[in-house]
Design a protein around this motif. Structure first.
Motif, PDB file in Angstrom:
ATOM      1  N   GLN A 231       0.953  -1.329  -0.219  1.00  0.00           N
ATOM      2  CA  GLN A 231      -0.068  -0.057   0.081  1.00  0.00           C
ATOM      3  C   GLN A 231       0.911   1.199  -0.017  1.00  0.00           C
ATOM      4  O   GLN A 231       0.488   2.297  -0.673  1.00  0.00           O
ATOM      5  N   ILE A 232       2.055   1.181   0.588  1.00  0.00           N
ATOM      6  CA  ILE A 232       2.797   2.501   0.613  1.00  0.00           C
ATOM      7  C   ILE A 232       3.391   2.540  -0.766  1.00  0.00           C
ATOM      8  O   ILE A 232       3.507   3.735  -1.105  1.00  0.00           O
ATOM      9  N   LEU A 234       1.893   1.811  -3.639  1.00  0.00           N
ATOM     10  CA  LEU A 234       0.605   2.069  -4.552  1.00  0.00           C
ATOM     11  C   LEU A 234       0.537   3.761  -4.156  1.00  0.00           C
ATOM     12  O   LEU A 234       0.371   4.335  -5.127  1.00  0.00           O
ATOM     13  N   ASP A 235       0.524   3.987  -2.991  1.00  0.00           N
ATOM     14  CA  ASP A 235       0.042   5.589  -2.816  1.00  0.00           C
ATOM     15  C   ASP A 235       1.008   6.345  -3.338  1.00  0.00           C
ATOM     16  O   ASP A 235       0.755   7.564  -3.707  1.00  0.00           O
ATOM     17  N   PRO A 239      -2.663   7.502  -7.471  1.00  0.00           N
ATOM     18  CA  PRO A 239      -4.165   7.402  -6.447  1.00  0.00           C
ATOM     19  C   PRO A 239      -5.043   6.462  -7.321  1.00  0.00           C
ATOM     20  O   PRO A 239      -5.047   5.979  -8.387  1.00  0.00           O
TER      21      PRO A 239
END
Length: 542
Positions: A231-232, A234-235, A239
């Motif tokens: 997730q880190i 991806l962010d 977005p």
């Protein structure tokens, strides 16, 4: 064994950089059919060179997505014209050039679900992509995005520990970040992002296909241990990216039945299954039938090393991918730019331009070369990042000259010591039963292979890798049908031809090269420090 008429077939396709290839095998792994479409010559309307478009900046390299679709139309037409019986195909899988990305326009899923059999695929999908020219592995225009991703991860090494590689410009996450920043409307219009492999699987599935673990680990986004998107990362990339990528799946997954489009247009059986597609490098590992502890070495213009790894140790060099045939294992990939061309230069300078004289020099010099070691980086090397020629005597003193015979052995031993040192840094470990599988031009030289066997303290075999991606895809199609019920990949490939034994290690090899490996590692640090000092004083990258 000859193919049995009307026996089940398994199809493997390879969407590579320059062509689309296919191989069909029966349940005994006999190759029953193969064909190809060459992009430049057979689809000239796309005006590619080597299957790609190189842009004016020299850094941006793309390929037309519709070219790949039209190539599939043409390939299947060729097969149909020669009477290939698609109804015999029980499963299919494939591979795609790694690091390429495809951007499906909003509404494309509905088009995929409702393909009309009496129309060609490329006509049906001509408006389905928000980016018509897709970035591919040759692109090197995302440097700023790489720096940003490494910073978000906590540094280059931390990113490598998470994803198996430090940030690379060709890797898909960095390409997505660049596209989102430079073409925000195209990103906003995107419904799904595929790799070339999952894009190709989507064509056959008639729906968006999941990215598999193995190809997904070449994106700088997948946590290779949890096998989920970080997730880190991806962010830090774009977005809403997790939604656009979808959840990754094991490489052995059966995605579903083939689209009714192919049933009606080409007479595929409704029971034909689509097994997850993967990247070309993972497919090659499957096609070579590597086993735990094996190392495959392609000795060509550049030397490429494939490794089967149980306990990976990601580093700032090389790549760790999830294993395409065993989700509890890993594979590693190392590339060395200075391969056969450097060997040819030393042959010309020290062996009268003769491979026979070159081989004689290897046979007449002792294991360990009386301590002389060489680093031969005619071009800036990838692994490690260094340049120049560096020679050392048995006392670790740098010298400017070695006798011709000693120079020949210093080159070959140095190259193979480097391959082993960097393989072990990634977690490779020689175990009982380890084999070195050699291919490429230099694999025909017995004296070279003997040095390889001695340095790795393992027998060396030769294999044919010419169709390893297609065959690997076909083998994976067969394996996919039985994987859920516990059939191992090695049960599937047990009937593949045995590689040819070419060399076994000298009894004294382990003692000699265990010591040389330690020296080589120490001397490489000296070479790297000298390179970085020189790079700093000339304002060049270290």
């Amino acid at each position: 064994m000859a193919a049995v008429p009307d026996s089940p077939l398994y199809l493997g396709l390879d969407f590579s950089t320059q062509q689309l290839k296919v191989a069909a095998v029966d349940e005994h792994l006999n190759v029953c059919h193969h064909d190809s479409v060459h992009f430049d010559s057979e689809l000239p309307e796309f005006r590619t060179q080597g299957g790609v478009h190189i842009h004016a900046d020299g850094l941006t390299v793309t390929a037309p997505v519709l070219m790949w679709v039209k190539a599939l139309d043409l390939l299947l037409y060729k097969m149909k014209r020669v009477g290939f019986d698609f109804s015999r195909v029980r499963a299919l899988s494939g591979s795609g050039q790694q690091h390429g990305s495809v951007y499906w326009r909003k509404g494309a899923s509905q088009t995929l679900n409702q393909l009309i059999p009496d129309q060609k695929l490329h006509r049906l999908l001509r408006d389905s992509f928000s980016v018509c020219d897709a970035p591919v592995w040759m692109d090197s225009s995302s440097g700023p995005q790489c720096l940003h991703l490494e910073a978000a991860a906590g540094g280059a090494l931390r990113l490598a520990e998470l994803t198996g590689s430090r940030a690379y410009e060709r890797f898909t996450g960095n390409q997505i970040a660049k596209l989102r920043q430079s073409r925000p409307q195209a990103y906003k219009d995107t419904e799904r992002i595929s790799l070339v492999s999952s894009f190709a699987a989507s064509l056959f599935l008639g729906d968006y296909a999941a990215i598999d673990y193995s190809d997904g680990s070449g994106m700088n986004l997948l946590d290779i241990r949890t096998k989920t998107w970080s997730q880190i990362l991806l962010d830090a990339t774009a977005p809403g990216l997790g939604r656009l990528l979808g959840a990754p799946l094991p490489s052995t997954s059966v995605l579903g039945p083939i689209s009714s489009y192919f049933v009606h247009r080409y007479s595929f059986s409704e029971s034909c299954r689509v097994v997850a597609f993967t990247g070309d490098n993972p497919a090659s590992l499957a096609g070579m039938s590597l086993q735990p502890g094996d190392v495959a070495m392609s000795l060509g213009t550049s030397d490429t090393v494939f490794l089967w790894i149980q306990q990976p140790r990601p580093a700032l060099e090389g790549h760790i991918f999830c294993n395409p045939v065993d989700q509890d294992m890993y594979m590693a990939l190392l590339c060395f730019k200075n391969g056969s061309l450097t060997r040819e230069r030393i042959r010309n300078e020290c062996a009268e331009g003769s491979w026979e004289v070159f081989s004689t020099a290897l046979r007449e010099t002792p294991l360990g070369n009386n301590g002389s070691i060489g680093f031969y980086f005619d071009n800036l090397e990838i692994t490690p990042s260094a340049a120049g020629v560096h020679r050392f005597d048995g006392d670790d003193n740098k010298v400017s000259w070695l006798s011709p015979q000693v120079e020949v052995r210093a080159l070959v031993e140095g190259q193979f010591l480097s391959r082993r040192v960097h393989a072990e840094r990634l977690g490779y470990c020689i175990v009982p039963g380890t084999r070195v599988l050699a291919t490429g031009g230099a694999s025909s030289n017995h004296a070279v292979l003997q040095v390889l066997s001695d340095v790795f303290n393992a027998p060396v075999y030769t294999i044919d890798m010419s169709d390893s991606t297609c065959l690997g895809a076909a083998y994976r199609a067969l394996h996919g049908l039985g994987a859920e019920s516990g059939v191992s990949f090695f049960d599937v490939v047990k009937n593949t031809p045995e590689p040819h034994l070419m060399a076994t290690p000298h009894p004294a090899a382990q003692q000699v090269y265990d010591q040389m490996l330690k020296r080589y590692t120490r001397l490489e640090e000296i070479v790297l420090q000298a390179h970085c000092t020189g790079a700093t004083t000339t304002n060049k990258p270290c």
